[in-house]
Design a protein around this motif. Sequence first.
Motif, PDB file in Angstrom:
ATOM      1  N   TYR A   1       1.115  -1.257   0.045  1.00  0.00           N
ATOM      2  CA  TYR A   1       0.144  -0.044   0.066  1.00  0.00           C
ATOM      3  C   TYR A   1       0.897   1.032  -0.012  1.00  0.00           C
ATOM      4  CZ  TYR A   1      -2.956   3.701   1.848  1.00  0.00           C
ATOM      5  OH  TYR A   1      -3.574   4.914   2.216  1.00  0.00           O
ATOM      6  N   LEU A   2       1.866   1.339   0.878  1.00  0.00           N
ATOM      7  CA  LEU A   2       2.756   2.362   0.897  1.00  0.00           C
ATOM      8  C   LEU A   2       3.465   2.918  -0.275  1.00  0.00           C
ATOM      9  CD1 LEU A   2       4.040   2.040   4.603  1.00  0.00           C
ATOM     10  CD2 LEU A   2       2.088   3.491   3.819  1.00  0.00           C
ATOM     11  N   ALA A   3       3.785   1.745  -1.156  1.00  0.00           N
ATOM     12  CA  ALA A   3       4.645   2.050  -2.258  1.00  0.00           C
ATOM     13  C   ALA A   3       3.769   2.506  -3.625  1.00  0.00           C
ATOM     14  CB  ALA A   3       4.982   0.413  -2.700  1.00  0.00           C
ATOM     15  N   ILE A   4       2.541   2.123  -3.574  1.00  0.00           N
ATOM     16  CA  ILE A   4       1.689   2.853  -4.555  1.00  0.00           C
ATOM     17  C   ILE A   4       0.779   3.946  -4.179  1.00  0.00           C
ATOM     18  CG2 ILE A   4       1.541   0.512  -5.752  1.00  0.00           C
ATOM     19  CD1 ILE A   4      -1.355   0.374  -4.732  1.00  0.00           C
TER      20      ILE A   4
ATOM     21  N   THR B   1       2.106   1.617 -12.324  1.00  0.00           N
ATOM     22  CA  THR B   1       2.887   2.826 -12.873  1.00  0.00           C
ATOM     23  C   THR B   1       2.373   3.230 -14.308  1.00  0.00           C
ATOM     24  OG1 THR B   1       4.575   2.674 -11.362  1.00  0.00           O
ATOM     25  CG2 THR B   1       4.870   4.191 -13.021  1.00  0.00           C
ATOM     26  N   ASP B   2       2.587   1.997 -15.214  1.00  0.00           N
ATOM     27  CA  ASP B   2       2.241   2.027 -16.251  1.00  0.00           C
ATOM     28  C   ASP B   2       0.681   2.496 -16.727  1.00  0.00           C
ATOM     29  OD1 ASP B   2       4.983   1.565 -17.327  1.00  0.00           O
ATOM     30  OD2 ASP B   2       4.802  -0.482 -17.261  1.00  0.00           O
TER      31      ASP B   2
ATOM     32  N   LEU C   1       1.232   7.430  -5.923  1.00  0.00           N
ATOM     33  CA  LEU C   1       0.892   7.271  -7.473  1.00  0.00           C
ATOM     34  C   LEU C   1      -0.590   7.947  -7.544  1.00  0.00           C
ATOM     35  CD1 LEU C   1       2.076   3.956  -8.753  1.00  0.00           C
ATOM     36  CD2 LEU C   1       3.239   6.219  -9.107  1.00  0.00           C
ATOM     37  N   PHE C   2      -1.382   7.939  -6.432  1.00  0.00           N
ATOM     38  CA  PHE C   2      -2.666   8.145  -6.292  1.00  0.00           C
ATOM     39  C   PHE C   2      -3.048   9.344  -5.569  1.00  0.00           C
ATOM     40  CE2 PHE C   2      -2.612   3.905  -7.462  1.00  0.00           C
ATOM     41  CZ  PHE C   2      -3.198   3.758  -8.707  1.00  0.00           C
TER      42      PHE C   2
ATOM     43  N   ILE D   1      -7.770   4.287  -5.309  1.00  0.00           N
ATOM     44  CA  ILE D   1      -6.353   3.608  -5.336  1.00  0.00           C
ATOM     45  C   ILE D   1      -6.903   2.236  -5.898  1.00  0.00           C
ATOM     46  CG2 ILE D   1      -4.726   2.556  -4.012  1.00  0.00           C
ATOM     47  CD1 ILE D   1      -5.167   4.709  -1.866  1.00  0.00           C
ATOM     48  N   VAL D   2      -5.862   1.975  -6.847  1.00  0.00           N
ATOM     49  CA  VAL D   2      -6.212   0.835  -7.717  1.00  0.00           C
ATOM     50  C   VAL D   2      -4.832  -0.221  -7.425  1.00  0.00           C
ATOM     51  CG1 VAL D   2      -6.270  -0.278 -10.081  1.00  0.00           C
ATOM     52  CG2 VAL D   2      -7.762   1.904  -9.490  1.00  0.00           C
TER      53      VAL D   2
END
Length: 493
Positions: free
Chosen positions: A372-375, A453-454, A378-379, A385-386
Amino acid sequence: MAPIKIKQSPNPTAQTLTSTASSQEARLLSVKRCSVSLIDNSRRLGLVEEEFIDSSLRLICCEEIDGRKWKYVAENDGFGRYKKNSIRAVSLQTPQAPVEEIMSFIRTYVVPEGFPDSVTPSYVPYMTWRALKHFFGGAMGVFTTKTLLSSVGVSKSKAIPGAVAINWILKDGAGRVGKMLFARQGKKFDCDLKQLRFAGDLLMELGAGVELATAAVPHLFLPLACAANVAKNVAAVTSTSTRTPIYKAFAKGENIGDVTAKGECVSNLADLLGTGLSIMIAKRNPSLVTTFALLSCGYVFSSYQEVKSVVLHTLNRARFSVAVDSFLKTGKVPSLQEGNMKENIFSFPWLKERPIVLGPRFKDAFQDPSAYLAIKPLFEQERYIVTYNPLKDKVYALLKDQAKSDDILKAAFHAHVLLHFINSSNNIHSSWKQQAYRSNYIPSANDIEAHITDSCKMVSTLYGPFKSKAAEQGWRMSDSLLNPGRARIVVAC
């Protein structure tokens, strides 16, 4: 001086008569010229036709009702004026044959006023299959009712009639309880309309089958009849709850009441025809199992075709999946007709096999805090959050507490893009039907983070064009019926 000869004037009386005759001739000539002039002018203006030239009748106007035309004429007094109360109607079509008159009368009961311009093109196939479904349903009703009456009579052959009546009342009471319990589905009747409608018809068939089973075990009449009535009443709730949205999709303008009334009339008529035919068949004592099997197959097939023929403008999960999948593969959003035809009717809302979960609990999406903390960064600019959980093989779209309708749409779109990336990495198409052939390969945490990320980059580029193209095809993006879960991530605890 010679006398002066005075010329005597003619007879005054004769002169007066001559003057009067000349005046009358002039007046008649004037009227005649006026009438000819009026006829010429009227003919020039299209108000008088050949059949009225030698008649005192003059054309006033024309009228049309449902394709039939009339002319209204009035009587002329010869001086350019029309007589009072002299208007009469002249039909411009030959009298219809008795059969055509009957068909015209029937059409006033079975099709909406202004048909076919008052409804959408999908109305005709829908009503055709609906009528056929009710025909088979009415036919089956005769056999199931006959079986129930026979079973309750056999099982209570030694009982008083009051006991039989109590059994019947208990059976109906159980059905009403089932109806109330199933009504709590509420929102799902709007979101998964077609799926629930078809599931309701399957339940109706199941209930009819259980009713027929009472003939084999009449001593179990009460429990079997109660179970059958619960199933049939649940099906009735589904049919009633989904009827109005379907008819609303067919109506053009403010004529939903007319469309509904005529649609129910067609259903009742087909039901009566099926009942009458079944009564005649039942007199020959056919095989109960064979007859029921044939009628049941006809009912289920008609129900499936009925549901497939409905064209809805809103995007539920099934139609949204079709639209996004087509857009990612071809760059085009399918039309309303195509999107509805490709919709999966068997994706029932209570099934848990869907590869995308919208609005889940946090504990279902994440088991590892580091994931969770890694992505999360990105949001930061999004209201959702996906992520992908490899252990459950599902994509999760979590919604933040500020998420609105467009944010839910974007989250669902992002989830499909991420699923597309994951499936592409395994060289498998994103069709849900091929999920059983997925390899045992489980992507690593780094691979999942790279896919996310992509997907973020792709969504930022493609989401806008997807919405625009969907709107051009007639899809109502603001009225989405994706039915997300109620869980929300609170940004500031």
